[in-house]
Enzyme design. Structure first.
Site, PDB file in Angstrom:
ATOM      1  N   HIS A  44      48.636 -61.921  24.103  1.00  0.00           N
ATOM      2  CA  HIS A  44      49.077 -63.290  24.344  1.00  0.00           C
ATOM      3  C   HIS A  44      47.997 -64.253  23.898  1.00  0.00           C
ATOM      4  O   HIS A  44      46.808 -63.947  24.043  1.00  0.00           O
ATOM      5  CB  HIS A  44      49.365 -63.506  25.840  1.00  0.00           C
ATOM      6  CG  HIS A  44      50.206 -64.707  26.104  1.00  0.00           C
ATOM      7  ND1 HIS A  44      49.666 -65.971  26.240  1.00  0.00           N
ATOM      8  CD2 HIS A  44      51.543 -64.834  26.228  1.00  0.00           C
ATOM      9  CE1 HIS A  44      50.653 -66.820  26.439  1.00  0.00           C
ATOM     10  NE2 HIS A  44      51.800 -66.178  26.436  1.00  0.00           N
TER      11      HIS A  44
ATOM     12  N   ASP B 250      57.419 -60.338  28.042  1.00  0.00           N
ATOM     13  CA  ASP B 250      58.522 -59.672  27.332  1.00  0.00           C
ATOM     14  C   ASP B 250      58.517 -58.154  27.479  1.00  0.00           C
ATOM     15  O   ASP B 250      59.487 -57.506  27.090  1.00  0.00           O
ATOM     16  CB  ASP B 250      58.464 -60.020  25.834  1.00  0.00           C
ATOM     17  CG  ASP B 250      58.917 -61.439  25.575  1.00  0.00           C
ATOM     18  OD1 ASP B 250      59.841 -61.878  26.262  1.00  0.00           O
ATOM     19  OD2 ASP B 250      58.343 -62.099  24.690  1.00  0.00           O
TER      20      ASP B 250
HETATM   21  N1  ACO Z   1      49.174 -54.920  19.051  1.00  0.00           N
HETATM   22  C1  ACO Z   1      48.031 -54.580  18.392  1.00  0.00           C
HETATM   23  N2  ACO Z   1      47.013 -55.445  18.166  1.00  0.00           N
HETATM   24  C2  ACO Z   1      47.157 -56.701  18.608  1.00  0.00           C
HETATM   25  C3  ACO Z   1      48.324 -57.128  19.298  1.00  0.00           C
HETATM   26  C4  ACO Z   1      49.353 -56.184  19.526  1.00  0.00           C
HETATM   27  N3  ACO Z   1      50.469 -56.530  20.171  1.00  0.00           N
HETATM   28  N4  ACO Z   1      48.203 -58.432  19.610  1.00  0.00           N
HETATM   29  C5  ACO Z   1      47.017 -58.834  19.144  1.00  0.00           C
HETATM   30  N5  ACO Z   1      46.362 -57.778  18.539  1.00  0.00           N
HETATM   31  C6  ACO Z   1      45.008 -57.802  17.975  1.00  0.00           C
HETATM   32  C7  ACO Z   1      44.945 -58.507  16.633  1.00  0.00           C
HETATM   33  O1  ACO Z   1      45.102 -57.602  15.558  1.00  0.00           O
HETATM   34  C8  ACO Z   1      43.561 -59.122  16.681  1.00  0.00           C
HETATM   35  O2  ACO Z   1      42.601 -58.135  16.403  1.00  0.00           O
HETATM   36  P1  ACO Z   1      41.200 -58.551  15.675  1.00  0.00           P
HETATM   37  O3  ACO Z   1      40.516 -59.509  16.600  1.00  0.00           O
HETATM   38  O4  ACO Z   1      40.465 -57.274  15.505  1.00  0.00           O
HETATM   39  O5  ACO Z   1      41.584 -59.192  14.367  1.00  0.00           O
HETATM   40  C9  ACO Z   1      43.377 -59.511  18.142  1.00  0.00           C
HETATM   41  O6  ACO Z   1      44.210 -58.583  18.871  1.00  0.00           O
HETATM   42  C10 ACO Z   1      43.772 -60.938  18.466  1.00  0.00           C
HETATM   43  O7  ACO Z   1      45.102 -61.116  18.021  1.00  0.00           O
HETATM   44  P2  ACO Z   1      45.645 -62.445  17.371  1.00  0.00           P
HETATM   45  O8  ACO Z   1      46.791 -62.095  16.484  1.00  0.00           O
HETATM   46  O9  ACO Z   1      44.516 -63.237  16.788  1.00  0.00           O
HETATM   47  O10 ACO Z   1      46.144 -63.197  18.676  1.00  0.00           O
HETATM   48  P3  ACO Z   1      47.115 -64.441  18.707  1.00  0.00           P
HETATM   49  O11 ACO Z   1      46.753 -65.219  19.899  1.00  0.00           O
HETATM   50  O12 ACO Z   1      47.114 -65.161  17.410  1.00  0.00           O
HETATM   51  O13 ACO Z   1      48.574 -63.766  18.854  1.00  0.00           O
HETATM   52  C11 ACO Z   1      50.479 -62.763  19.835  1.00  0.00           C
HETATM   53  C12 ACO Z   1      49.214 -63.630  20.068  1.00  0.00           C
HETATM   54  C13 ACO Z   1      51.301 -63.366  18.697  1.00  0.00           C
HETATM   55  C14 ACO Z   1      51.319 -62.815  21.100  1.00  0.00           C
HETATM   56  C15 ACO Z   1      50.059 -61.324  19.504  1.00  0.00           C
HETATM   57  O14 ACO Z   1      49.330 -60.777  20.581  1.00  0.00           O
HETATM   58  C16 ACO Z   1      51.251 -60.422  19.161  1.00  0.00           C
HETATM   59  O15 ACO Z   1      51.660 -60.388  18.005  1.00  0.00           O
HETATM   60  N6  ACO Z   1      51.834 -59.703  20.169  1.00  0.00           N
HETATM   61  C17 ACO Z   1      52.999 -58.875  19.929  1.00  0.00           C
HETATM   62  C18 ACO Z   1      54.255 -59.751  19.936  1.00  0.00           C
HETATM   63  C19 ACO Z   1      54.608 -60.238  21.326  1.00  0.00           C
HETATM   64  O16 ACO Z   1      54.653 -59.487  22.287  1.00  0.00           O
HETATM   65  N7  ACO Z   1      54.933 -61.546  21.423  1.00  0.00           N
HETATM   66  C20 ACO Z   1      55.328 -62.171  22.672  1.00  0.00           C
HETATM   67  C21 ACO Z   1      54.257 -63.080  23.174  1.00  0.00           C
HETATM   68  S1  ACO Z   1      54.709 -63.794  24.734  1.00  0.00           S
HETATM   69  C22 ACO Z   1      55.835 -64.987  24.347  1.00  0.00           C
HETATM   70  O17 ACO Z   1      55.818 -65.610  23.356  1.00  0.00           O
HETATM   71  C23 ACO Z   1      56.880 -65.220  25.305  1.00  0.00           C
END
Ligand code: ACO
Length: 440
Positions: A316, A374
């Site tokens: 998140h 979710d």
């Molecule tokens: N699985 C694996 N790795 C992940 C995940 C995941 N679900 N989420 C984040 N990471 C990793 C990224 O690769 C990144 O790694 P790094 O620092 O080595 O490059 C780090 O964790 C930070 O991730 P970001 O993408 O920079 O985080 P951001 O805040 O931009 O994204 C998001 C947040 C979009 C929710 C992301 O965690 C994700 O894609 N999750 C899966 C989709 C999801 O469940 N979405 C629902 C969110 S809740 C909502 O909207 C109601």
């Protein structure tokens, strides 16, 4: 208005650039969070800020929802999500978000009766549903229908907002969205539409419109009704998330409530946002079918940094600890499945194992990746009989009060400007123009 409740503290941030310096005030919110007010930055220095994804950028002041992602706190209008989830029905939370206070008995009766009065949609709108192909995604139908409401109820658009009591505008949309959602499902399975009933509560009505039919004398199970109320509450608002920001963007341009909410529905649909609840179930089903339940494989794939293999329902932008909504959702999901005799649901078992393994894995620990709201909601919706492609519609029904509250806050804020970010241009610079007949 919220902006009047932010304090300009004594603190200043000094920017030094090309031998000159400027000071920018630090503003403090009511929960102590601080921001540098850079509204005169470009005028002063010629510089803009660059912040892809708005990771560090506050777009507005707001008095609706407070989130502390480090401590796992979520409050709506000052009330803890845990209290609201335990003691309220969804419509009470909707009222709270939109009107800024919990309703008293009289206000509650008016709100509930308005909800019934506005629950029908214009009969001519039925034709719209009939013309969609059956495979149409319900989110596409939902957004199109919401924007179409403005054609069927033009008087709503024309009335200056201050002349229409807030609760009437809000109930019109809250009530109709639920009816539209259920109609879109009935259309997709080729069954006749079921109309809303004055005898039923908000959630009972929704379930009835979804599941009753001329050959099925359905009455909603109170256990399912309570669970639905709770899940909708968990979705009700989450400050400046992607879809709410879209709603505020459209509102900032003077866009109507219907246009703004339709845009918000489209933004919510994406799998990184509200579409994640559908993506979670699809992922769990794939693990069961293709990986034969081998959770380790999925965890290893998720670490490969391929956006297509991310662990859906994990991570998140704001929460760097367990999402408080996910905690409540997990507990409610397990209780619901137990009450329905589905405690051995293989998808629940995989989800629990996946969560346990991910939370103990250094990759997820280092990045503070926890289940988000979710992760468990889809399993619960599935147990209620709601089809997978309707999960994000459920999220939209839940999020609507938040969108309405933000739309209204944005429109009433005298400091609000049209939302218009800048960019750092990286394309071609001035090139000589070559007419078509001289191009090689
Ligand atoms: N699985 C694996 N790795 C992940 C995940 C995941 N679900 N989420 C984040 N990471 C990793 C990224 O690769 C990144 O790694 P790094 O620092 O080595 O490059 C780090 O964790 C930070 O991730 P970001 O993408 O920079 O985080 P951001 O805040 O931009 O994204 C998001 C947040 C979009 C929710 C992301 O965690 C994700 O894609 N999750 C899966 C989709 C999801 O469940 N979405 C629902 C969110 S809740 C909502 O909207 C109601």
């Amino acid at each position: 208005m919220s902006s009047s409740r932010r304090r300009n503290s004594e603190e200043q941030v000094r920017l030094v650039y090309k031998g000159r310096s400027w000071s920018y005030p630090v503003v403090t919110g009511t929960e102590g969070e601080r921001a540098v007010d850079i509204s005169t930055l470009r005028r002063d220095t010629g510089l803009i800020t660059l912040d892809p994804g708005f990771v560090n950028t506050g777009a507005c002041s707001s008095a609706i929802t407070f989130v502390d992602g480090e401590r796992g706190i979520l409050r709506h209008r000052g009330y803890a999500i845990e209290d609201l989830a335990e003691h309220c029905v969804f419509l009470e939370v909707a009222y709270l978000l939109i009107m800024g206070k919990l309703p008293n008995r009289q206000e509650w009766q008016r709100f509930s009766s308005l909800m019934n009065q506005h629950s029908m949609i214009h009969e001519d709108m039925r034709d719209f549903f009939l013309n969609y192909p059956e495979r149409a995604h319900p989110m596409a139908v939902l957004s199109a229908m919401v924007v179409s409401l403005s054609s069927f109820y033009p008087e709503i658009e024309q009335e200056p907002m201050e002349e229409v009591p807030l609760d009437i505008t809000a109930t019109r949309l809250l009530s109709k969205l639920r009816t539209i959602a259920a109609f879109s499902y009935k259309k997709s399975i080729g069954e006749p539409f079921v109309y809303p009933s004055y005898r039923m509560s908000y959630c009972e009505n929704f379930l009835n419109m979804m599941f009753s039919s001329p050959v099925n004398d359905y009455w909603p199970d109170p256990v399912v009704v309570r669970a639905l109320n709770l899940f909708l509450i968990l979705h009700a608002d989450h400050e400046q998330n992607c879809s709410t920001s879209v709603v505020r963007f459209v509102a900032s341009a003077g866009g109507s409530l219907y246009a703004s909410v339709a845009a918000g529905i489209c933004a919510l649909w994406g799998p990184l946002h509200g579409g994640a609840n559908q993506a979670v179930i699809e992922m769990l089903e794939r693990i069961l079918r293709e990986d034969k339940g081998r959770v380790d494989r999925v965890i290893e794939r998720a670490k490969k940094k391929d956006p297509r293999t991310r662990l859906m329902g994990f991570g998140h932008r704001i929460y760097k600890t367990y999402d408080p909504r996910a905690r409540i959702a997990k507990d409610a999901c397990m209780k619901l499945l137990a009450r329905l005799g589905l405690q051995n649901d293989p998808l629940l078992e995989i989800a629990l194992e996946l969560e346990e393994k991910a939370l103990n894995d250094p990759y997820f620990k280092e990045r503070h990746l926890y289940p988000n709201v979710d992760f468990y909601t889809g399993i619960a919706y599935r147990a209620m009989g709601i089809p997978t492609n309707m999960f994000t519609v459920m999220f939209a029904i839940g999020r609507l009060p938040g969108w309405i509250a933000h739309w209204m806050e944005c429109r009433k804020d005298p400091t609000q400007k049209i939302a218009r970010p800048r960019q750092v241009y990286i394309g071609e610079t001035a090139r000589p123009f070559i007419p078509m007949d001289q191009r090689p």
